[in-house]
Motif scaffolding. Structure first.
Motif, PDB file in Angstrom:
ATOM      1  N   LYS A  64      26.302   0.234   7.272  1.00 20.24           N
ATOM      2  CA  LYS A  64      26.527  -1.404   6.935  1.00 20.24           C
ATOM      3  C   LYS A  64      25.363  -1.839   8.276  1.00 20.24           C
ATOM      4  N   LEU A 117      24.492  -4.110  11.521  1.00 17.79           N
ATOM      5  CA  LEU A 117      25.439  -4.797  12.091  1.00 17.79           C
ATOM      6  C   LEU A 117      24.196  -5.440  13.288  1.00 17.79           C
ATOM      7  N   SER A 118      24.382  -6.560  12.563  1.00 19.40           N
ATOM      8  CA  SER A 118      23.636  -7.878  13.947  1.00 19.40           C
ATOM      9  C   SER A 118      24.633  -8.250  14.943  1.00 19.40           C
ATOM     10  N   GLY A 119      25.176  -9.253  14.801  1.00 20.30           N
ATOM     11  CA  GLY A 119      25.840  -9.991  15.880  1.00 20.30           C
ATOM     12  C   GLY A 119      26.869  -9.948  16.130  1.00 20.30           C
ATOM     13  N   GLY A 120      27.675  -9.078  15.023  1.00 11.89           N
ATOM     14  CA  GLY A 120      29.446  -8.340  14.819  1.00 11.89           C
ATOM     15  C   GLY A 120      29.729  -9.626  14.640  1.00 11.89           C
ATOM     16  N   MET A 121      29.030 -10.471  14.906  1.00  8.53           N
ATOM     17  CA  MET A 121      30.972 -11.788  14.802  1.00  8.53           C
ATOM     18  C   MET A 121      31.881 -11.545  13.751  1.00  8.53           C
ATOM     19  N   ALA A 140      15.077 -11.786  12.049  1.00 10.04           N
ATOM     20  CA  ALA A 140      17.084 -11.859  11.610  1.00 10.04           C
ATOM     21  C   ALA A 140      17.940 -11.221  12.309  1.00 10.04           C
ATOM     22  N   MET A 162      26.109 -14.405  20.108  1.00 10.48           N
ATOM     23  CA  MET A 162      25.763 -12.748  19.902  1.00 10.48           C
ATOM     24  C   MET A 162      25.842 -13.314  18.330  1.00 10.48           C
ATOM     25  N   THR A 195      24.285 -13.891  15.102  1.00  2.62           N
ATOM     26  CA  THR A 195      22.957 -14.147  14.343  1.00  2.62           C
ATOM     27  C   THR A 195      22.065 -14.612  13.505  1.00  2.62           C
ATOM     28  N   ALA A 254      22.660 -13.396   5.677  1.00  2.00           N
ATOM     29  CA  ALA A 254      23.509 -12.192   4.980  1.00  2.00           C
ATOM     30  C   ALA A 254      24.340 -12.133   4.340  1.00  2.00           C
ATOM     31  N   TYR A 310      23.923 -22.565   8.709  1.00  4.12           N
ATOM     32  CA  TYR A 310      22.959 -21.518   8.544  1.00  4.12           C
ATOM     33  C   TYR A 310      22.678 -21.902   6.704  1.00  4.12           C
ATOM     34  N   PHE A 336      34.656 -24.278  11.665  1.00  2.97           N
ATOM     35  CA  PHE A 336      33.354 -23.680  10.430  1.00  2.97           C
ATOM     36  C   PHE A 336      32.880 -25.298  10.041  1.00  2.97           C
TER      37      PHE A 336
HETATM   38  C1  LIG Z   1      34.778 -17.732  16.625  1.00  2.00           C
HETATM   39  C2  LIG Z   1      33.538 -17.687  15.320  1.00  2.00           C
HETATM   40  C3  LIG Z   1      33.226 -18.991  15.199  1.00  2.00           C
HETATM   41  C4  LIG Z   1      32.114 -19.905  14.107  1.00  2.00           C
HETATM   42  N1  LIG Z   1      31.585 -20.645  13.650  1.00  2.00           N
HETATM   43  C5  LIG Z   1      31.070 -20.804  13.034  1.00  2.00           C
HETATM   44  C6  LIG Z   1      30.340 -21.564  12.603  1.00  2.00           C
HETATM   45  O1  LIG Z   1      30.994 -23.210  12.889  1.00  2.00           O
HETATM   46  N2  LIG Z   1      29.781 -21.982  10.943  1.00  2.00           N
HETATM   47  C7  LIG Z   1      28.968 -20.287  11.401  1.00  2.00           C
HETATM   48  O2  LIG Z   1      27.538 -21.126  10.213  1.00  2.00           O
HETATM   49  N3  LIG Z   1      29.786 -19.853  11.301  1.00  2.00           N
HETATM   50  C8  LIG Z   1      30.688 -18.967  12.677  1.00  2.00           C
HETATM   51  N4  LIG Z   1      30.647 -18.377  12.955  1.00  2.00           N
HETATM   52  C9  LIG Z   1      29.602 -17.178  12.152  1.00  2.00           C
HETATM   53  C10 LIG Z   1      28.695 -16.478  13.405  1.00  2.00           C
HETATM   54  O3  LIG Z   1      28.013 -17.569  13.636  1.00  2.00           O
HETATM   55  C11 LIG Z   1      28.005 -15.589  12.712  1.00  2.00           C
HETATM   56  O4  LIG Z   1      26.558 -16.010  12.459  1.00  2.00           O
HETATM   57  C12 LIG Z   1      28.174 -14.898  11.762  1.00  2.00           C
HETATM   58  O5  LIG Z   1      29.054 -13.872  12.071  1.00  2.00           O
HETATM   59  C13 LIG Z   1      27.503 -13.701  11.391  1.00  2.00           C
HETATM   60  O6  LIG Z   1      26.120 -13.144  12.374  1.00  2.00           O
HETATM   61  P1  LIG Z   1      26.518 -12.056  12.967  1.00  2.00           P
HETATM   62  O7  LIG Z   1      24.815 -12.203  13.288  1.00  2.00           O
HETATM   63  O8  LIG Z   1      27.302 -11.461  13.414  1.00  2.00           O
HETATM   64  O9  LIG Z   1      26.323 -11.064  11.642  1.00  2.00           O
HETATM   65  P2  LIG Z   1      27.158  -9.209  10.874  1.00  2.00           P
HETATM   66  O10 LIG Z   1      28.618  -9.794  11.537  1.00  2.00           O
HETATM   67  O11 LIG Z   1      26.684  -8.250  11.984  1.00  2.00           O
HETATM   68  O12 LIG Z   1      27.204  -9.041  10.096  1.00  2.00           O
HETATM   69  C14 LIG Z   1      27.505 -10.019   9.091  1.00  2.00           C
HETATM   70  C15 LIG Z   1      27.259  -9.353   7.778  1.00  2.00           C
HETATM   71  O13 LIG Z   1      25.453  -9.075   7.203  1.00  2.00           O
HETATM   72  C16 LIG Z   1      25.646  -8.529   7.317  1.00  2.00           C
HETATM   73  N5  LIG Z   1      23.960  -8.132   7.853  1.00  2.00           N
HETATM   74  C17 LIG Z   1      23.954  -8.044   9.267  1.00  2.00           C
HETATM   75  N6  LIG Z   1      21.956  -8.484   9.835  1.00  2.00           N
HETATM   76  C18 LIG Z   1      21.847  -8.166   8.613  1.00  2.00           C
HETATM   77  C19 LIG Z   1      20.243  -8.117   7.910  1.00  2.00           C
HETATM   78  N7  LIG Z   1      19.345  -8.728   8.867  1.00  2.00           N
HETATM   79  N8  LIG Z   1      19.598  -7.378   7.129  1.00  2.00           N
HETATM   80  C20 LIG Z   1      20.709  -7.639   5.684  1.00  2.00           C
HETATM   81  N9  LIG Z   1      21.831  -8.079   6.028  1.00  2.00           N
HETATM   82  C21 LIG Z   1      22.879  -7.720   7.418  1.00  2.00           C
HETATM   83  C22 LIG Z   1      26.210  -7.286   7.787  1.00  2.00           C
HETATM   84  O14 LIG Z   1      25.908  -5.889   7.423  1.00  2.00           O
HETATM   85  C23 LIG Z   1      27.557  -8.348   7.377  1.00  2.00           C
HETATM   86  O15 LIG Z   1      28.325  -7.671   5.758  1.00  2.00           O
HETATM   87  C24 LIG Z   1      31.484 -18.265  13.882  1.00  2.00           C
HETATM   88  C25 LIG Z   1      32.461 -16.839  14.036  1.00  2.00           C
HETATM   89  C26 LIG Z   1      33.214 -16.861  15.460  1.00  2.00           C
HETATM   90  C27 LIG Z   1      33.601 -15.235  15.105  1.00  2.00           C
END
Ligand SMILES: Cc1cc2nc3c(=O)[nH]c(=O)nc-3n(C[C@H](O)[C@H](O)[C@H](O)COP(=O)(O)OP(=O)(O)OC[C@H]3O[C@@H](n4cnc5c(N)ncnc54)[C@H](O)[C@@H]3O)c2cc1C
Lengths: 781, 265
Positions: free
Chosen positions: B26, B28-32, B71, B106, B108, B114, B122, B183
């Motif tokens: 998979k 991994l972007s921010g991993g959140m 991204a 963290m 993205t 995605a 978003y 959220f």
């Molecule tokens: C405590 C907490 C509170 C949050 N509150 C909110 C909120 O209020 N509102 C909100 O909108 N979000 C919220 N989030 C979610 C956060 O904003 C992140 O956007 C979300 O976790 C996904 O982004 P990431 O970069 O961490 O992706 P990741 O966790 O790294 O990846 C998420 C998924 O997307 C896939 N992926 C990642 N990048 C790409 C890419 N470039 N192309 C294709 N697939 C990709 C990965 O394989 C995975 O399946 C919260 C998260 C946490 C932990």
């Protein structure tokens, strides 16, 4: 009062280590050869275990062993107990179902432990736990207390037919019924007290170490009362005799009651350490904490309050059903009985009170004491009823309370408690003034102009701390005494160690207990160390819960200090050739009153240990022990006022002000007391507006993470306006009442009274989420 | 967490190659989202292909009124961009209210869309702006990209590289927090774009983010919060869970839509 003595805002001695990440918690403990445990837990709310097959799991990488409940039973480890015997009104003892630390044939809630896996790493232990194959036969579940009592409900324990554990009463039923029949007005209300998850910051953890050479066990654990843990584990669970079992509760990151109890994991890790020959550590994750830490509250009550034509309360009748979950936790039976119904008189002179309490098994995690334990339930019920009555009677809520306040002390309530001191009107007046109660109408008009709904509500709470005396609680069914012990050890150079049976897990004892000694002897606070939490260091103790450490724990320190002081004075008198009666202790010196003769404190200490020149017949050394058994509970009380503004479009509640006026008796450290009140109110706001444990009909916990369980955050809270009134407690030497739970006890009814005031009717249950408030506003239209 | 292999991709091509070589891997972007799902053992990718160290994936570029966000740009960068705020403050505000500071530094935009969590912010922003999602192989309109609950039009191995949009004439975002997770229990993004009025709703739809034609029509004739007062919101297609039933969400959709318009800048 000195700069470091009683009454001073001394900054917390323990904070340096906490704030710099140097705290030493159970999970920080590492010993050579230590391995990790993971528990196999029931995924079902109720099921028979047909078979456990651990063959594949045992063959997995890093796995040392997988142990189950049959092995535990075969080794003679006992079942978990409830330490407070309650008898039903028909005289029969409570019907306690067996709680095996590891389930043997039946699981009764999601999270019930079934087997322990011990492996080289926690990841490997968890991998192997997933490979344990269990053949279940699912059984029907029931999660709500009222439903569990209904005919045909699933039967949870064979010992408790119809899931009824006990049907208990207190007070005079006939007198109450007569008063209700003759009343000028009767207010009736149904009260729901929502179920809460305690959520200490540090999840539970334990490390069991068996020493083959000494046949000795050491248990590190996240406990509020390590000595009680040792007592119970040796006397009832047959883990080891007390002299072969050391229990250490090092830094503990909050408990709120949930760490009073001895849980299966502690027992099992000790046993597993002997079975496997390696030290075994287990640390709960957050979801496990939601699933397995004892929850709090979960009451359903029907209330009738009778008034005469002068708005004086003539009687109170309460019928409560309390959900105790799948097993009876250590103090679960005491919480909805002696810690609850005995407080139903509140701050009011009520001639007749009757309460009936039924406790019930359900397929949910056990329910036990949680910050306030019984008193929040009583206060919420009473103060919601008072507010409702005031609205029905058309009098102001303050007036109705004033009319009914108890004004002379001591006051014997019809429900056991004997209130020793208080001035309820002083707190009411202080709170109303601080809240500018009289200016509310104008503020409401301003809110209305903005399209908002504003409401104000009060709550006059009383609670009972320092549960005591031991003989009395024993006669009510308690399995333990509720005294406290202290040892004051003066070292040869005059520095001091105070060993206490109280346990600090956020309360700041290392500071407040030291303040007591510093003030008394006039020595610097740095020269005093507080030692707690280790059964090898501290003599027997009862631990910390029920806001008892100040009133009971510090009183024991006072008794020990009295003895130390008396001996030190004898030595000083001997050294200065003066009379013992003329010696005074001031600023770290022992002086002959009215002269310039003095010896410094350290010199007396040194003299006691060199023993070159002691009064004839005196033993060397300067170290004294005391046990203190209080003669009564203490009764903190106060008045809280909440003012809210509601957005009618969304139902969102904004707490615009919160005022707390508390009478805690004398205060050791105002800063720490304020912190306790702030934290308590935050938890009360959590209960009133946000927190709610929810199970689905199959017993699955829906709120098993912070994604779904709403904890209060800083921006949910206003700045609090605090004040203290003081009627010193007459029954302990320091005049202390206790402050640890008041905030959580007094705040929920004030908030719900304010919200129902704003929405204009009473149909609202906790937590008052935006959706519920919005729905309530729709029905009002 | 189950065992996994970590790869640090150096370029988009490298990432796509690593992904195609590891079918169970998979991005991994921010991993959140991904890391916490793995910690709960709800996901078990064989390989993690980390996108955060690909220089071309991070950053915001503005060309006239055309905005491109890489991204792997964290929410905090979007929230803090002054250039972006000058032409589209609503998207900065949206980003600034995601989660908490840790999450914003963290998490993205690529990961968020995605993942297409039905309560994420978003998706409403991009659908409301009529944005284009650019991947390693094609460009997709937001209308085509978000297809359902946690579902997107992304193909196996396809990677989001950036999102682009024209800054709208006006746009506003209003969010009502879920009291527990924070959220969106309902979030509405309303925009007056070159292509017309667009109103997108997140947190409320039973099948994820959606546009609300009734609101769009009403605003097309009168861009004001009042214009929405008499527009009906159908509760039958809305989400119901322990936090909010469909009826309450329908109310929130209306209230948030009005607030989004009222706050539009
Ligand atoms: C405590 C907490 C509170 C949050 N509150 C909110 C909120 O209020 N509102 C909100 O909108 N979000 C919220 N989030 C979610 C956060 O904003 C992140 O956007 C979300 O976790 C996904 O982004 P990431 O970069 O961490 O992706 P990741 O966790 O790294 O990846 C998420 C998924 O997307 C896939 N992926 C990642 N990048 C790409 C890419 N470039 N192309 C294709 N697939 C990709 C990965 O394989 C995975 O399946 C919260 C998260 C946490 C932990």
């Amino acid at each position: 009062m000195g700069v470091e003595g009683i009454g001073a805002r001394v900054t917390r001695k323990e904070d340096k280590r906490f704030l710099t990440g140097k705290g030493r918690y159970t999970d920080d403990m590492t010993v050579p050869g230590m391995k990790y445990a993971y528990f196999v837990r029931s995924p079902y709310g109720h099921a028979k275990i047909r078979n456990i097959d651990a063959t594949a799991a045992k063959a997995m990488p890093g796995v040392i062993d997988v142990l189950d409940g049959k092995q535990l039973q075969a080794d003679g480890i006992g079942n978990l107990i409830c330490g407070w015997m309650i008898h039903s009104k028909d005289g029969t003892p409570m019907k306690m179902g067996a709680w095996h630390p590891l389930a043997v044939d039946t699981v009764r809630y999601v999270g019930d432990a079934i087997a322990i896996v011990v492996a080289d790493s926690s990841g490997e232990a968890r991998d192997a736990a997933e490979a344990v194959v269990i053949d279940y036969e699912q059984l029907p579940t029931v999660v709500e207390a009222v439903a569990a009592l209904a005919p045909g409900a699933p039967q949870i324990h064979p010992e408790a037919p119809g899931n009824l554990i006990f049907d208990w009463q207190i007070g005079e039923s006939d007198a109450v019924d007569k008063a209700i029949a003759a009343a000028a007005h009767v207010t009736e209300i149904e009260i729901l007290n929502n179920r809460l998850s305690p959520n200490p910051m540090e999840p539970r953890a334990t490390l069991g170490i068996y020493d083959t050479a000494e046949d000795h066990y050491t248990c590190y654990t996240t406990s509020q009362n390590p000595h009680v843990a040792r007592l119970v584990m040796s006397a009832f669970y047959n883990v080891a005799p007390e002299n072969k079992l050391r229990v250490i509760a090092p830094d503990v990151g909050g408990g709120f009651g949930s760490k009073i109890y001895i849980y299966p994991e502690e027992i099992i890790c000790l046993w597993a350490s002997k079975k496997t020959g390696v030290p075994v550590k287990w640390t709960s994750d957050r979801t496990e904490a939601f699933l397995t830490d004892a929850h709090g509250r979960d009451h359903v009550s029907k209330v009738k309050m009778a008034f005469d034509a002068n708005n004086r309360i003539t009687a109170l009748k309460v019928d409560t059903i309390a959900n105790l979950g799948a097993y009876m936790s250590l103090f679960s039976s005491a919480v909805p009985t002696y810690l609850y119904a005995t407080l139903l008189s509140g701050q009011y002179a009520i001639p007749a009170i009757h309460a009936n309490v039924r406790t019930v098994y359900t397929n949910t995690v056990p329910v036990d004491a949680y910050r306030g334990a019984g008193r929040p339930e009583a206060t919420y019920l009473l103060e919601r009823t008072m507010e409702t009555a005031a609205r029905e009677l058309g009098v102001s809520p303050a007036e109705l309370r004033r009319t009914n306040f108890i004004r002379t002390f001591p006051y014997q309530t019809p429900v056991i408690m004997n209130y020793d001191a208080g001035d309820y009107e002083a707190s009411l007046n202080a709170a109303m003034q601080a809240a500018d109660w009289n200016g509310f109408a104008a503020r409401r008009t301003q809110s209305e102009a903005k399209g908002k709904k504003r409401g104000i509500g009060m709550s006059c709470y009383i609670e009972a701390c320092g549960i005591a005396p031991s003989a009395a609680v024993g006669s009510l069914g308690a399995g333990v005494g509720l005294w406290e012990s202290a040892e004051v050890r003066v070292n040869a150079v005059g520095t001091i160690e105070v060993l206490t049976g109280s346990h600090s897990h956020g309360q700041g004892h290392e500071t407040t207990f030291a303040q007591l000694v510093a003030g008394r002897l006039g020595v610097p606070i740095e020269s005093i160390n507080i030692v707690h939490g280790d059964t090898d260091k501290v003599q027997m103790g009862m631990g910390t819960y029920g806001s008892r450490s100040g009133a009971v724990g510090m009183s024991a320190v006072v008794k020990a200090l009295d003895k130390v002081e008396a001996k030190a004075k004898k030595i000083a008198a001997h050294l200065m050739e003066a009379s013992e009666e003329d010696i005074v202790i001031e600023n770290g010196e022992l002086k002959v009153a009215g002269t310039d003769k003095s010896v410094p404190w350290f010199q007396v200490a040194l003299a006691s240990y060199t023993a070159h020149n002691l009064p004839s017949g005196m033993e060397p050394g300067l170290k004294e022990t005391a046990f203190y058994d209080p003669s009564n509970f203490t009764f903190p009380a106060g008045c809280y006022i909440a003012e809210v503004e509601i957005d009618p479009d969304t139902g969102e509640t904004d707490i615009v002000q919160f005022v707390a006026a508390d009478d805690f008796g004398n205060i050791i450290n105002p800063m720490i007391v304020e912190g306790q009140v702030h934290g308590g109110i935050a938890q009360g706001v959590g209960q009133a507006l946000l927190e709610n444990v929810q199970y689905d009909a199959n017993g699955q916990l829906l709120t098993a993470s912070y994604m779904d369980y709403a904890m209060p955050r800083a921006d949910d809270l206003p700045s609090f306006t605090l004040s203290h009134q003081n009627t010193p407690c007459p029954s302990n030497p320091l005049g202390i009442k206790g402050c640890g739970e008041a905030g959580a006890i007094g705040s929920p009814p004030a908030l719900i009274n304010a919200i129902t005031d704003a929405i204009g009717h009473n149909k609202l249950t906790m937590p008052a989420t935006p959706m519920k408030v919005w729905q309530a506003l729709q029905t009002a239209h | 967490m189950y065992a996994t292999s970590y790869h640090r991709a150096s370029s988009v091509e490298d990432a796509v190659r690593l992904k195609s070589a590891n079918e169970e891997g998979k991005y991994l972007s921010g991993g959140m989202t991904l890391i916490s799902t793995m910690k709960q053992r709800l996901a078990a990718p064989s390989d993690l292909i980390d996108l955060r160290h690909i220089p071309t994936l991070r950053g915001i570029s503005i060309d006239g009124r055309k905005v491109t966000i890489g991204a792997a740009t964290p929410h905090a960068d979007v929230a803090a961009s002054r250039e972006l705020a000058a032409i589209c403050p609503a998207i900065c505000k949206l980003a600034g209210h995601i989660g908490d500071p840790h999450v914003r530094h963290m998490g993205t935009i690529g990961g968020s869309i995605a993942n297409n969590d039905p309560a994420a912010d978003y998706p409403a922003g991009l659908l409301g702006l009529g944005a284009t999602i650019v991947t390693d192989r094609r460009s997709l309109s937001a209308d085509d990209f978000f297809t359902g609950l946690f579902e997107t039009a992304l193909e196996e191995g396809e990677m989001v590289t950036s999102v682009t949009f024209e800054a709208p004439e006006k746009a506003g975002y209003a969010k009502f927090n879920n009291p527990a997770s924070r959220f969106a229990m309902t979030g509405v993004f309303a925009a007056k774009t070159a292509g017309g009025i667009r109103v997108a709703v997140t947190g409320a739809g039973a099948s994820g983010v959606f546009r609300h034609p009734g609101f769009e029509q009403a605003l097309a004739s009168n861009w004001s919060a009042d214009a929405l007062s008499n527009v009906a919101v159908d509760a039958s297609n809305l989400m119901a869970d322990m936090h909010a039933n469909a009826e309450y969400r329908a109310n929130l959709v209306k209230v948030m839509a009005k607030r989004a318009v009222a706050s539009a800048g």
